[in-house]
Design an enzyme around this catalytic site. Sequence first.
Site, PDB file in Angstrom:
ATOM      1  N   VAL A  33      -0.563   1.190  -6.368  1.00  0.00           N
ATOM      2  CA  VAL A  33      -0.386  -0.253  -6.154  1.00  0.00           C
ATOM      3  C   VAL A  33      -0.568  -0.661  -4.696  1.00  0.00           C
ATOM      4  CG1 VAL A  33       1.127  -0.527  -8.144  1.00  0.00           C
ATOM      5  CG2 VAL A  33       2.126   0.007  -5.908  1.00  0.00           C
TER       6      VAL A  33
ATOM      7  N   MET B 158       1.822   4.573   6.539  1.00  0.00           N
ATOM      8  CA  MET B 158       2.538   5.833   6.394  1.00  0.00           C
ATOM      9  C   MET B 158       2.194   6.587   5.126  1.00  0.00           C
ATOM     10  SD  MET B 158       6.355   4.912   7.715  1.00  0.00           S
ATOM     11  CE  MET B 158       6.861   6.570   7.271  1.00  0.00           C
ATOM     12  N   GLY B 159       1.641   5.903   4.156  1.00  0.00           N
ATOM     13  CA  GLY B 159       1.352   6.596   2.922  1.00  0.00           C
ATOM     14  C   GLY B 159       0.913   5.667   1.818  1.00  0.00           C
TER      15      GLY B 159
ATOM     16  N   GLY C 177      -0.411   2.040   2.848  1.00  0.00           N
ATOM     17  CA  GLY C 177       0.113   1.576   4.121  1.00  0.00           C
ATOM     18  C   GLY C 177      -0.155   2.574   5.219  1.00  0.00           C
TER      19      GLY C 177
ATOM     20  N   ASP D 154       7.201  -4.303  12.296  1.00  0.00           N
ATOM     21  CA  ASP D 154       5.936  -4.400  11.571  1.00  0.00           C
ATOM     22  C   ASP D 154       6.002  -5.525  10.537  1.00  0.00           C
ATOM     23  OD1 ASP D 154       3.313  -3.664  11.083  1.00  0.00           O
ATOM     24  OD2 ASP D 154       3.849  -2.237   9.517  1.00  0.00           O
TER      25      ASP D 154
END
Length: 485
Positions: free
Chosen positions: A16, A21-22, A19, A133
């Site tokens: 879905v 980081m992952g 980002g 962020d």
Amino acid sequence: MDVGSQFGPYRLDALVGRGGMGQVYRAYDTVRDREVALKLLRADLASDETFQKRFRRESQTAAKLGEPHIIPIHDYGEIDGVLYLDMRLVDGRDLRAVLRGDGPMSPPDAVAVIEQVASALDAAHAVGLVHRDVKPENVLMTSNGFAYLVDFGIAHHSGDAHLTRTGTAVGSIAYMAPEQLDNVPVSPASDVYSLAAVLFELLTGRQPYPGDSVSAVVKSTVLSAVPAPSSISQAVSPALDAVVMRGLAKTPADRYASAGEFAAAAQAAIHGAPMNPAYDATQIGMPLPASTKNYSGPQSFSGPQQYSGPQQMTNPIAPQGYPGQPYGGGYPGAYGVGYAEPPRQEDNRMLHIVLAVLIVVLVAALIGLAVYWFGFRDSGGSSTASPSSTTTITNTVDPQTSAVAPTPPPGTSSCGGGVGVATSVTSCEFAANVGAVYLQQGPKGDARTIVASSPVTGMAYTMACSPETGVVVCRGGNNAVVVIY
């Protein structure tokens, strides 16, 4: 991880989102029999101790806060050397998808989203956590308009100064505050800047400093003045311009003290800012209803010649905190909006007549006493009295206090609407915005510094306003001088 594969007790049903980081999957928890959003740390970062600490802290802090607008955390941990975060699955879209699909929002809808995100940020700031962020991708919206702030994975705790690797820019460049680009300690003011950048984009459909490269965006963020949102969208008022541009101030101390204060100012700007400086110029308290604006101008009701001075006028606005006062906010009767109907006028008529008679008798007595004193005090026995002497009667006239006539700077040209310009480089459009922002931020006559936009240049300028003889003069920008009558 591939869609359809098994990760511990989770079945990965769909990807879905991605980002910094992952990845985030729609997953099924086979142990607890529920669908969840499962966030997995990128494989190349999983061995980095710094990222592991940040990832773990995200889940701990978010779960501890329990703020309704922070995505709820079910579980977190490590499976087969991969860090994971089990979160509530939100059926909706992030703000980036909303903007792409629907375009810019109306000011009320945009501010409603910002208020919810501000509530989440204030809760995080209260425990010393800065998000760092805030951007449209990290705000999830449900179909009924409920907003969640997500991804505290790169957040920075106020007491933790070593979780950002040297040379790594954390956050998304377009929404980062200038101090983040300078690699100085961040604070809640950095999140306020990012939140203001998000509001700018929700209102206009574009970022505050768009650019073709990272270096262009960085230079503009640090050096360039932010354009007024109203120069891009006519739906934005000058008052809301001022709020957004203060939120995007280069220096943290010049921004709002908290995210909640910024959101409250934005809400006030779209509901209470007077657009025409000729109205409500001296009003104290809450503004009159919109339907009564054409009766509130000082030209028709404030003259002492017709109403015996303001001390005899009924205050049209009930003071806050004193609801029991007789001049409440209902505006009853046929005496005009803004004036309370005189109570029991018929019952007091006889008292007024008696008082008038007593005053006449008292004045007559005083005149008689004066005639006797000056005309006859030396008659009947004084050898020095002169038969041709005249009688002098002295009448004492109460001094009339007149208002100081407004004296604008030489060369001032009126723009109408209670404002004027005193230099050739100042436009009437800019003068109207300066007047509106000045009156929106406090009572007329006070000295204060404001930020107003120019519809002509599309830029924002700082103006220092101070009272002078009967007027308020605002100076600043590029030698601009605006006079508020």
